[in-house]
Design a protein around this motif. Structure first.
Motif, PDB file in Angstrom:
ATOM      1  N   LYS A 298      -5.751   3.483  11.261  1.00  0.00           N
ATOM      2  CA  LYS A 298      -6.513   4.188  12.289  1.00  0.00           C
ATOM      3  C   LYS A 298      -7.801   3.463  12.646  1.00  0.00           C
ATOM      4  CE  LYS A 298      -6.229   7.579   9.431  1.00  0.00           C
ATOM      5  NZ  LYS A 298      -6.082   8.954   9.025  1.00  0.00           N
TER       6      LYS A 298
ATOM      7  N   GLY B  82       0.822  -1.210   0.000  1.00  0.00           N
ATOM      8  CA  GLY B  82       0.000   0.000   0.000  1.00  0.00           C
ATOM      9  C   GLY B  82       0.857   1.261   0.000  1.00  0.00           C
TER      10      GLY B  82
ATOM     11  N   ILE C  41       1.364   3.559   2.420  1.00  0.00           N
ATOM     12  CA  ILE C  41       2.248   3.651   3.589  1.00  0.00           C
ATOM     13  C   ILE C  41       3.301   2.543   3.539  1.00  0.00           C
ATOM     14  CG2 ILE C  41       2.358   3.362   6.118  1.00  0.00           C
ATOM     15  CD1 ILE C  41       1.234   6.030   5.489  1.00  0.00           C
TER      16      ILE C  41
ATOM     17  N   MET D  93       4.792  11.571   4.168  1.00  0.00           N
ATOM     18  CA  MET D  93       4.582  10.544   5.195  1.00  0.00           C
ATOM     19  C   MET D  93       5.869   9.821   5.597  1.00  0.00           C
ATOM     20  SD  MET D  93       1.619  10.712   6.354  1.00  0.00           S
ATOM     21  CE  MET D  93       1.719   9.294   7.439  1.00  0.00           C
TER      22      MET D  93
ATOM     23  N   LEU E  72      -2.006 -12.721   9.279  1.00  0.00           N
ATOM     24  CA  LEU E  72      -1.587 -11.375   9.729  1.00  0.00           C
ATOM     25  C   LEU E  72      -1.238 -11.419  11.218  1.00  0.00           C
ATOM     26  CD1 LEU E  72      -4.215  -8.978   8.059  1.00  0.00           C
ATOM     27  CD2 LEU E  72      -1.830  -9.258   7.403  1.00  0.00           C
TER      28      LEU E  72
ATOM     29  N   ASP F 239       0.348   8.165  11.675  1.00  0.00           N
ATOM     30  CA  ASP F 239      -0.550   9.175  11.102  1.00  0.00           C
ATOM     31  C   ASP F 239       0.086  10.548  11.388  1.00  0.00           C
ATOM     32  OD1 ASP F 239      -2.756  10.141   9.850  1.00  0.00           O
ATOM     33  OD2 ASP F 239      -4.226   9.257  11.218  1.00  0.00           O
TER      34      ASP F 239
ATOM     35  N   SER G  46       0.755  -8.562   1.798  1.00  0.00           N
ATOM     36  CA  SER G  46      -0.160  -7.873   0.883  1.00  0.00           C
ATOM     37  C   SER G  46      -1.476  -8.619   0.969  1.00  0.00           C
ATOM     38  CB  SER G  46       0.376  -7.876  -0.548  1.00  0.00           C
ATOM     39  OG  SER G  46       0.149  -9.125  -1.157  1.00  0.00           O
ATOM     40  N   ASN G  47      -2.512  -8.071   0.351  1.00  0.00           N
ATOM     41  CA  ASN G  47      -3.773  -8.801   0.297  1.00  0.00           C
ATOM     42  C   ASN G  47      -3.850  -9.544  -1.033  1.00  0.00           C
ATOM     43  OD1 ASN G  47      -6.291  -9.645   1.148  1.00  0.00           O
ATOM     44  ND2 ASN G  47      -7.315  -7.912   0.168  1.00  0.00           N
TER      45      ASN G  47
ATOM     46  N   ILE H 105      -8.548   6.105   2.280  1.00  0.00           N
ATOM     47  CA  ILE H 105      -8.284   7.309   3.104  1.00  0.00           C
ATOM     48  C   ILE H 105      -8.433   8.582   2.268  1.00  0.00           C
ATOM     49  CG2 ILE H 105      -5.763   7.102   2.862  1.00  0.00           C
ATOM     50  CD1 ILE H 105      -5.441   8.446   5.544  1.00  0.00           C
TER      51      ILE H 105
HETATM   52  P1  NDP Z   1      -3.583   1.370   0.747  1.00  0.00           P
HETATM   53  O1  NDP Z   1      -4.932   1.045   0.249  1.00  0.00           O
HETATM   54  O2  NDP Z   1      -2.650   2.086  -0.153  1.00  0.00           O
HETATM   55  O3  NDP Z   1      -2.851   0.020   1.206  1.00  0.00           O
HETATM   56  C1  NDP Z   1      -3.499  -0.909   2.019  1.00  0.00           C
HETATM   57  C2  NDP Z   1      -2.620  -2.109   2.275  1.00  0.00           C
HETATM   58  O4  NDP Z   1      -3.377  -3.045   3.049  1.00  0.00           O
HETATM   59  C3  NDP Z   1      -2.207  -2.857   1.004  1.00  0.00           C
HETATM   60  O5  NDP Z   1      -0.971  -3.466   1.217  1.00  0.00           O
HETATM   61  C4  NDP Z   1      -3.296  -3.903   0.856  1.00  0.00           C
HETATM   62  O6  NDP Z   1      -2.908  -5.046   0.109  1.00  0.00           O
HETATM   63  C5  NDP Z   1      -3.520  -4.277   2.325  1.00  0.00           C
HETATM   64  N1  NDP Z   1      -4.858  -4.799   2.581  1.00  0.00           N
HETATM   65  C6  NDP Z   1      -6.042  -4.278   2.165  1.00  0.00           C
HETATM   66  N2  NDP Z   1      -7.070  -5.026   2.607  1.00  0.00           N
HETATM   67  C7  NDP Z   1      -6.522  -6.048   3.306  1.00  0.00           C
HETATM   68  C8  NDP Z   1      -7.067  -7.175   3.972  1.00  0.00           C
HETATM   69  N3  NDP Z   1      -8.384  -7.410   4.012  1.00  0.00           N
HETATM   70  N4  NDP Z   1      -6.211  -8.034   4.562  1.00  0.00           N
HETATM   71  C9  NDP Z   1      -4.880  -7.806   4.526  1.00  0.00           C
HETATM   72  N5  NDP Z   1      -4.309  -6.769   3.916  1.00  0.00           N
HETATM   73  C10 NDP Z   1      -5.119  -5.886   3.310  1.00  0.00           C
HETATM   74  O7  NDP Z   1      -3.779   2.156   2.122  1.00  0.00           O
HETATM   75  P2  NDP Z   1      -2.839   3.281   2.772  1.00  0.00           P
HETATM   76  O8  NDP Z   1      -1.429   2.834   2.768  1.00  0.00           O
HETATM   77  O9  NDP Z   1      -3.185   4.603   2.219  1.00  0.00           O
HETATM   78  O10 NDP Z   1      -3.390   3.295   4.280  1.00  0.00           O
HETATM   79  C11 NDP Z   1      -3.130   2.259   5.195  1.00  0.00           C
HETATM   80  C12 NDP Z   1      -3.607   2.681   6.576  1.00  0.00           C
HETATM   81  O11 NDP Z   1      -2.824   3.783   7.013  1.00  0.00           O
HETATM   82  C13 NDP Z   1      -5.069   3.152   6.608  1.00  0.00           C
HETATM   83  O12 NDP Z   1      -5.665   2.765   7.810  1.00  0.00           O
HETATM   84  C14 NDP Z   1      -4.956   4.673   6.547  1.00  0.00           C
HETATM   85  O13 NDP Z   1      -6.044   5.323   7.178  1.00  0.00           O
HETATM   86  C15 NDP Z   1      -3.653   4.897   7.312  1.00  0.00           C
HETATM   87  N6  NDP Z   1      -2.955   6.133   6.914  1.00  0.00           N
HETATM   88  C16 NDP Z   1      -2.538   6.292   5.618  1.00  0.00           C
HETATM   89  C17 NDP Z   1      -1.894   7.450   5.229  1.00  0.00           C
HETATM   90  C18 NDP Z   1      -1.362   7.614   3.836  1.00  0.00           C
HETATM   91  O14 NDP Z   1      -0.677   8.615   3.566  1.00  0.00           O
HETATM   92  N7  NDP Z   1      -1.597   6.711   2.918  1.00  0.00           N
HETATM   93  C19 NDP Z   1      -1.690   8.561   6.180  1.00  0.00           C
HETATM   94  C20 NDP Z   1      -2.128   8.262   7.519  1.00  0.00           C
HETATM   95  C21 NDP Z   1      -2.746   7.100   7.859  1.00  0.00           C
HETATM   96  P3  NDP Z   1      -3.091  -5.081  -1.511  1.00  0.00           P
HETATM   97  O15 NDP Z   1      -2.136  -4.036  -2.046  1.00  0.00           O
HETATM   98  O16 NDP Z   1      -2.720  -6.450  -1.897  1.00  0.00           O
HETATM   99  O17 NDP Z   1      -4.517  -4.723  -1.757  1.00  0.00           O
END
Ligand code: NDP
Ligand code: MG
Length: 392
Positions: free
Chosen positions: A122, A11, A13, A268, A82, A153, A35-36, A210
């Motif tokens: 969060k 993702g 972050i 970030m 996880l 965050d 990853s998912n 987000i």
């Molecule tokens: P993304 O959607 O970019 O990434 C999410 C990650 O979680 C990916 O690796 C995804 O895998 C994995 N994932 C999604 N669903 C599942 C699941 N059911 N089981 C296991 N893994 C899963 O999100 P962000 O990085 O933007 O955000 C992540 C968290 O951080 C959120 O809670 C967000 O609120 C918080 N946050 C993010 C910020 C940012 O700048 N992005 C800033 C502050 C907080 P896959 O890629 O395979 O789908």
């Protein structure tokens, strides 16, 4: 060398956490990645970082990867995977950057294993903050190192850093800032907002969920709840300020009237790096802050009328118990439905409100009650979406 595990490595972050690990490769070894469904990117990351453990969403992908990659790498899958990855013995730091309530499983497991947790997610705190704090307390008792949660965050990282060397008894209020998202100053019909418009955040490049929460201001509501649980402070002492330039990431006002804030370019990697190196600081390659060029910093009160998601989050915060889990679950379902094109942007708060109105609170919920409330709210939100499709 510290061993780090990154949950949600593919993702926004997670990828930035890997860039921090690349930058500080003499300090961190990447022990585990998850990853998912983005297996292709996970495989590239495995090639570069050579972890000992990985976790994917489905059993099918896990079986295929076990055959494909060297036997030395252990492959987990699903929510149980996880949890297992968050508690591997050799892990020193768990970066929790999966999106959504699902993060509660590995968060609980990392706390029980007394890890240092760099918490980006969060939703887990929003739905079960009291339980999480209770678990941290329970596992901090006795000898040895207890679990430690360090916020990632940006607002909470800022507050965490402003509070360095200060006790909470010296705090008058926390001032959480937010850019206001793409629609704060725009005169726009919320019913006509397209996915593309809502995903165009003026300051931050983030994951889709987000980014939509930032456009509805639900994200700021979730962050107020997050701050309440992270810093153990009453809601009356948390103020929200819209600050479109996103240069001051949050502030703390102390009892003597002094206000300390954290200023930087929005990036970030800064708060991710601080979360894994704290209390130490190391150089970064982040663009230096150039206030002369930025020129002005503005601040506005939030408009809860225009952004009903913020109002709903504040109501859920006050109601507490299982209501924050219901708020979050209904919002997750509505946001993904908007991203898929099933509902209008303006329907997100309508669906959340309907599901919240129907919820009967369970007081002092146990973990099972939280998951039950989360599950029911998702079912109701989906039913609402089916009913509203066409109208919404
Ligand atoms: P993304 O959607 O970019 O990434 C999410 C990650 O979680 C990916 O690796 C995804 O895998 C994995 N994932 C999604 N669903 C599942 C699941 N059911 N089981 C296991 N893994 C899963 O999100 P962000 O990085 O933007 O955000 C992540 C968290 O951080 C959120 O809670 C967000 O609120 C918080 N946050 C993010 C910020 C940012 O700048 N992005 C800033 C502050 C907080 P896959 O890629 O395979 O789908
Ligand atoms: Mg934030």
């Amino acid at each position: 060398m510290k061993n780090i595990v990154i949950l949600g490595a593919t993702g926004s972050i997670g990828r930035q956490a890997l860039s921090v690990a690349r930058h500080l490769k003499d300090k961190f070894r990447v022990l585990g990645l998850s990853s998912n469904s983005n297996i292709a990117l996970l495989e590239q990351q495995v090639k570069e970082f050579n972890p000992s453990y990985i976790c994917v969403g489905s059993e099918k992908d896990a079986l295929r990867l076990r055959k494909q990659i060297p036997g030395r790498i252990k492959v987990f899958h699903g929510n149980k995977g996880l949890q297992d990855l968050a508690s591997v013995r050799e892990a020193d730091i768990v970066i929790l950057s999966v999106v959504g309530a699902v993060a509660l499983y590995p968060l609980v497991s990392a706390i029980e294993s007394r890890k240092t947790i760099a918490l980006a997610n969060k939703e887990a705190l929003v739905i079960a903050g009291n339980l999480v704090n209770g678990l941290i307390k329970k596992h901090s008792a006795g000898h040895g190192k207890g679990p430690v949660v360090i916020p990632v965050d940006s607002e909470h990282s800022a507050i965490f850093q402003c509070l360095k060397n200060e006790g909470m008894n010296k705090v008058e209020k926390l001032i959480v800032t937010g850019s206001g998202g793409p629609f704060y100053n725009k005169k726009i019909n919320f019913g006509n907002i397209t996915v593309k418009q809502a995903l165009r955040h003026p300051r931050w490049k983030m994951g889709k969920k987000i980014t939509i929460d930032s456009a509805t201001l639900m994200n700021k509501g979730l962050e107020i709840i997050e701050a309440h649980y992270l810093f153990g402070i009453e809601y009356d002492k948390i103020k929200l300020l819209i600050h479109p330039q996103s240069i001051i990431h949050s502030m703390v006002e102390f009892i003597d009237g002094s206000v300390i804030g954290l200023f930087s370019e929005p990036d970030m990697r800064l708060s991710i790096q601080y979360a894994v190196t704290s209390p130490e600081r190391y150089p970064t390659k982040i663009k230096p802050l150039d206030l002369e060029n930025i020129g002005k910093l503005e601040f506005f009160s939030p408009d809860v009328k225009k952004f009903p998601c913020l109002k709903l989050a504040l109501e859920a915060a006050r109601a507490g118990h299982t209501m924050t889990a219901v708020l979050n679950a209904a919002n997750e379902v509505a946001v993904w439905a908007f991203l898929e094109g099933s509902i209008k942007f303006s329907c997100i708060p309508e669906i959340v409100e309907k599901v919240m109105n129907r919820h009967k609170i369970t007081k002092n919920p146990a973990l099972e009650d939280v998951f039950e409330a989360d599950f029911r709210a998702r079912v109701e939100a989906r039913a609402e979406i089916i009913k509203e499709t066409g109208k919404c």
